[in-house]
Write a protein that holds these residues in place. Structure first.
Motif, PDB file in Angstrom:
ATOM      1  N   ALA A 237       0.837  -1.090  -0.179  1.00 18.89           N
ATOM      2  CA  ALA A 237      -0.003  -0.018  -0.004  1.00 18.89           C
ATOM      3  C   ALA A 237       0.856   0.990  -0.072  1.00 18.89           C
ATOM      4  O   ALA A 237       0.523   2.148  -0.767  1.00 18.89           O
ATOM      5  CB  ALA A 237      -0.772   0.124   1.195  1.00 18.89           C
ATOM      6  N   MET A 238       2.150   1.155   0.661  1.00 18.13           N
ATOM      7  CA  MET A 238       2.864   2.426   0.930  1.00 18.13           C
ATOM      8  C   MET A 238       3.430   2.656  -0.643  1.00 18.13           C
ATOM      9  O   MET A 238       3.620   3.815  -1.131  1.00 18.13           O
ATOM     10  CB  MET A 238       4.075   2.177   1.950  1.00 18.13           C
ATOM     11  CG  MET A 238       3.516   2.306   3.480  1.00 18.13           C
ATOM     12  SD  MET A 238       2.408   3.629   3.533  1.00 18.13           S
ATOM     13  CE  MET A 238       3.524   4.970   3.718  1.00 18.13           C
ATOM     14  N   MET A 260      11.918   7.555   6.515  1.00 19.50           N
ATOM     15  CA  MET A 260      12.197   6.127   6.953  1.00 19.50           C
ATOM     16  C   MET A 260      12.587   6.304   8.482  1.00 19.50           C
ATOM     17  O   MET A 260      13.628   6.768   8.655  1.00 19.50           O
ATOM     18  CB  MET A 260      13.166   5.483   6.107  1.00 19.50           C
ATOM     19  CG  MET A 260      13.295   4.128   5.787  1.00 19.50           C
ATOM     20  SD  MET A 260      11.888   3.505   5.252  1.00 19.50           S
ATOM     21  CE  MET A 260      12.482   3.352   3.447  1.00 19.50           C
ATOM     22  N   LEU A 261      11.652   5.622   9.283  1.00 18.58           N
ATOM     23  CA  LEU A 261      11.843   5.364  10.549  1.00 18.58           C
ATOM     24  C   LEU A 261      12.311   4.008  11.001  1.00 18.58           C
ATOM     25  O   LEU A 261      11.674   3.115  10.668  1.00 18.58           O
ATOM     26  CB  LEU A 261      10.565   5.672  11.233  1.00 18.58           C
ATOM     27  CG  LEU A 261       9.927   7.185  11.357  1.00 18.58           C
ATOM     28  CD1 LEU A 261       9.484   7.644  10.086  1.00 18.58           C
ATOM     29  CD2 LEU A 261       8.744   7.240  12.234  1.00 18.58           C
ATOM     30  N   ASP A 262      13.352   3.870  12.002  1.00 15.47           N
ATOM     31  CA  ASP A 262      13.575   2.502  12.242  1.00 15.47           C
ATOM     32  C   ASP A 262      13.921   2.504  13.850  1.00 15.47           C
ATOM     33  O   ASP A 262      14.895   3.412  14.524  1.00 15.47           O
ATOM     34  CB  ASP A 262      15.128   2.413  11.629  1.00 15.47           C
ATOM     35  CG  ASP A 262      15.433   0.853  11.549  1.00 15.47           C
ATOM     36  OD1 ASP A 262      15.396   0.073  10.896  1.00 15.47           O
ATOM     37  OD2 ASP A 262      16.022   0.422  12.911  1.00 15.47           O
ATOM     38  N   LEU A 263      13.225   1.754  14.441  1.00 17.09           N
ATOM     39  CA  LEU A 263      13.523   1.519  15.998  1.00 17.09           C
ATOM     40  C   LEU A 263      14.971   1.309  16.410  1.00 17.09           C
ATOM     41  O   LEU A 263      15.547   0.446  15.651  1.00 17.09           O
ATOM     42  CB  LEU A 263      12.545   0.503  16.498  1.00 17.09           C
ATOM     43  CG  LEU A 263      11.086   0.722  16.333  1.00 17.09           C
ATOM     44  CD1 LEU A 263      10.096  -0.392  17.032  1.00 17.09           C
ATOM     45  CD2 LEU A 263      10.794   2.171  17.060  1.00 17.09           C
ATOM     46  N   ASP A 264      15.552   1.935  17.357  1.00 19.06           N
ATOM     47  CA  ASP A 264      16.825   1.622  17.761  1.00 19.06           C
ATOM     48  C   ASP A 264      16.975   0.298  18.551  1.00 19.06           C
ATOM     49  O   ASP A 264      16.252   0.129  19.566  1.00 19.06           O
ATOM     50  CB  ASP A 264      17.305   2.894  18.257  1.00 19.06           C
ATOM     51  CG  ASP A 264      17.432   4.047  17.704  1.00 19.06           C
ATOM     52  OD1 ASP A 264      17.879   3.971  16.312  1.00 19.06           O
ATOM     53  OD2 ASP A 264      17.186   5.071  18.156  1.00 19.06           O
ATOM     54  N   LEU A 308       7.611   3.465   7.070  1.00 23.15           N
ATOM     55  CA  LEU A 308       7.881   4.704   6.071  1.00 23.15           C
ATOM     56  C   LEU A 308       6.592   5.767   6.275  1.00 23.15           C
ATOM     57  O   LEU A 308       5.545   5.437   6.406  1.00 23.15           O
ATOM     58  CB  LEU A 308       7.654   4.099   4.837  1.00 23.15           C
ATOM     59  CG  LEU A 308       7.708   5.338   3.469  1.00 23.15           C
ATOM     60  CD1 LEU A 308       9.076   5.710   3.414  1.00 23.15           C
ATOM     61  CD2 LEU A 308       7.319   4.558   2.276  1.00 23.15           C
ATOM     62  N   LEU A 309       7.187   7.087   6.399  1.00 26.84           N
ATOM     63  CA  LEU A 309       6.084   7.999   6.489  1.00 26.84           C
ATOM     64  C   LEU A 309       6.279   9.034   5.196  1.00 26.84           C
ATOM     65  O   LEU A 309       7.288   9.303   4.836  1.00 26.84           O
ATOM     66  CB  LEU A 309       6.424   8.932   7.794  1.00 26.84           C
ATOM     67  CG  LEU A 309       5.706  10.240   8.075  1.00 26.84           C
ATOM     68  CD1 LEU A 309       4.445   9.961   8.136  1.00 26.84           C
ATOM     69  CD2 LEU A 309       6.549  10.857   9.239  1.00 26.84           C
TER      70      LEU A 309
END
Ligand SMILES: Nc1nc2c(ncn2[C@@H]2O[C@H](COP(=O)(O)OP(=O)(O)OP(=O)(O)O)[C@@H](O)[C@H]2O)c(=O)[nH]1
Length: 391
Positions: A237-238, A260-264, A308-309
């Motif tokens: 969808a993204m 792009m967000l990535d948990l640490d 992803l935002l």
């Protein structure tokens, strides 16, 4: 004078307009009116036969007039109720039960008045019970059958014992013929009604299955575009959202920036607390971030612990502000009992670049953010530099 060539089409148009007015612009009402029209044809056909009966001297014109007035009132009220949409306030907008009950009364009224033709006058009951398969449930068909037999019994009683009501042109007929007709109907009608009810049940089953199929299809469509764990739009969808937004940006309609967000150190959570706790962190993170975004921004799960935002209309600097705010909120909150931070790579769409290039620049920026120590926002090269939340 011969008609001009133009006269033909204009007549056809005005005929169509009249037909359009008589019918309805709404397809559902048009279908109900078609059923009404079939009933009309049956009533008119019966009326023609009754006229022949008057002509033969089997019944009086006054009796025909009474019957025709009743039928006209029934037909006009049925038409008005359906055409105006008034009947749509009921569970059955076709008013099937009312229309068929009126049909049964009309048939039995005909039976009372039409002398030696009375057995033939019962035939339209077949039409009544075929229509019942369309609009009545099992129990309603049972009631209609009982109502029909009782009406015919009353008709027989009126014929025999209240001849003054009949306005008949004929002397009273022997009771045996009427009793024979009544018995025949009492035997045949329940069997006929049973088949009708079976048909009606089959139609209902078909309707239910179609509704279930539509629900299942909607669920499959939903699953195809959403992530099962977080409920966010999934990667597929993204990709579509991204394609649409980059297309708009290329045409100069609306700029777009992505992050792009990535948990640490997410692996540590999994390793120390287990996969279920990791899942709970992902769900909590998705929910929290989604709440902090404005309408129009689209957050999706890209895969694993990566999100992803897409921020339509935002510049890289504006996106950076938003993400600093989100980072602060995540930092301040325990997710599934765990302190969590995340790193971000931001890229604003440039010129005619493709979605793939934009994504790879955001990815490269994320890599920089990780290398810069995590819990910070990096903007793709050429736009700015890596920066931690200044607050
Ligand atoms: N619980 C859970 N874990 C997942 C899921 N998808 C991916 N992971 C885990 O996420 C972890 C990602 O680890 P890494 O790629 O090493 O990244 P990290 O530990 O976050 O380290 P950095 O990104 O460098 O900060 C792996 O342990 C994956 O198994 C998921 O749906 N649920």
């Amino acid at each position: 004078m011969a008609p001009t060539p133009l006269a033909q089409p204009s007549q056809a148009v005005s005929r169509r307009r009249w037909l359009g007015l008589l019918a309805s612009p709404y397809p559902r009402r048009r279908l109900l009116l078609l059923h009404w029209l079939i009933a009309c044809v049956v009533y008119v056909g019966t009326a023609v036969l009754l006229v022949a009966g008057v002509d033969q001297g089997w019944m009086r014109f006054g009796a025909l007039l009474g019957w025709s007035s009743f039928v006209t009132v029934v037909l006009l009220s049925g038409y008005g109720a359906i055409r105006s949409g008034w009947s749509e306030r009921f569970a059955d907008p076709a008013l099937t039960q009312w229309q068929l009950s009126m049909g049964v009364i009309a048939v039995n009224w005909g039976y009372v008045i039409c002398g030696p033709m009375r057995t033939a006058a019962l035939f339209p009951l077949m039409v009544v019970f075929v229509f019942a398969a369309y609009g009545l449930r099992f129990r309603q068909i049972g009631w209609l059958t009982l109502f029909t037999v009782l009406c015919l019994a009353s008709a027989v009683a009126i014929r025999q014992w209240l001849p003054a009501w009949i306005d008949s042109a004929q002397p009273p007929s022997p009771l045996q013929v009427d009793l024979y007709n009544l018995s025949m109907i009492a035997v045949v009608l329940p069997a006929f009604a049973l088949v009708t009810a079976r048909l009606s049940a089959l139609r209902k089953k078909l309707r239910d299955q179609r509704a279930q199929l539509a629900d299942a299809l909607a669920a499959v469509e939903r699953l195809a575009v959403s992530d099962e764990l977080t409920g966010l739009p999934n990667r597929r969808a993204m990709l579509e959202t991204l394609a649409t937004n980059t297309r708009h940006a290329r045409r100069g309609l609306l700029p777009v920036t992505i992050a792009m967000l990535d948990l640490d150190h997410f692996k540590r959570i999994n390793d120390t607390l287990g996969h279920a706790a990791g899942d709970a962190v992902l769900v909590g993170f998705a929910e929290l971030v989604r709440q902090l975004l404005r309408e129009g921004d689209v957050l999706g799960r890209w895969g694993g612990e990566e999100f992803l935002l897409v921020l339509p209309g935002a510049t890289a600097a504006q996106a950076q502000q938003v993400l600093w705010r989100v980072q602060a909120a995540v930092r301040d909150q325990l997710l599934a009992g765990q302190p969590v931070t995340f790193s971000v790579g931001v890229a604003a769409h440039r010129g005619s670049e493709s979605a793939e290039t934009l994504l790879s620049r955001a990815d490269a920026a994320l890599y920089e953010a990780k290398h810069a120590g995590r819990d910070c926002v990096a903007i793709a090269s050429g736009e700015s530099q890596v920066a931690a939340d200044p607050i």
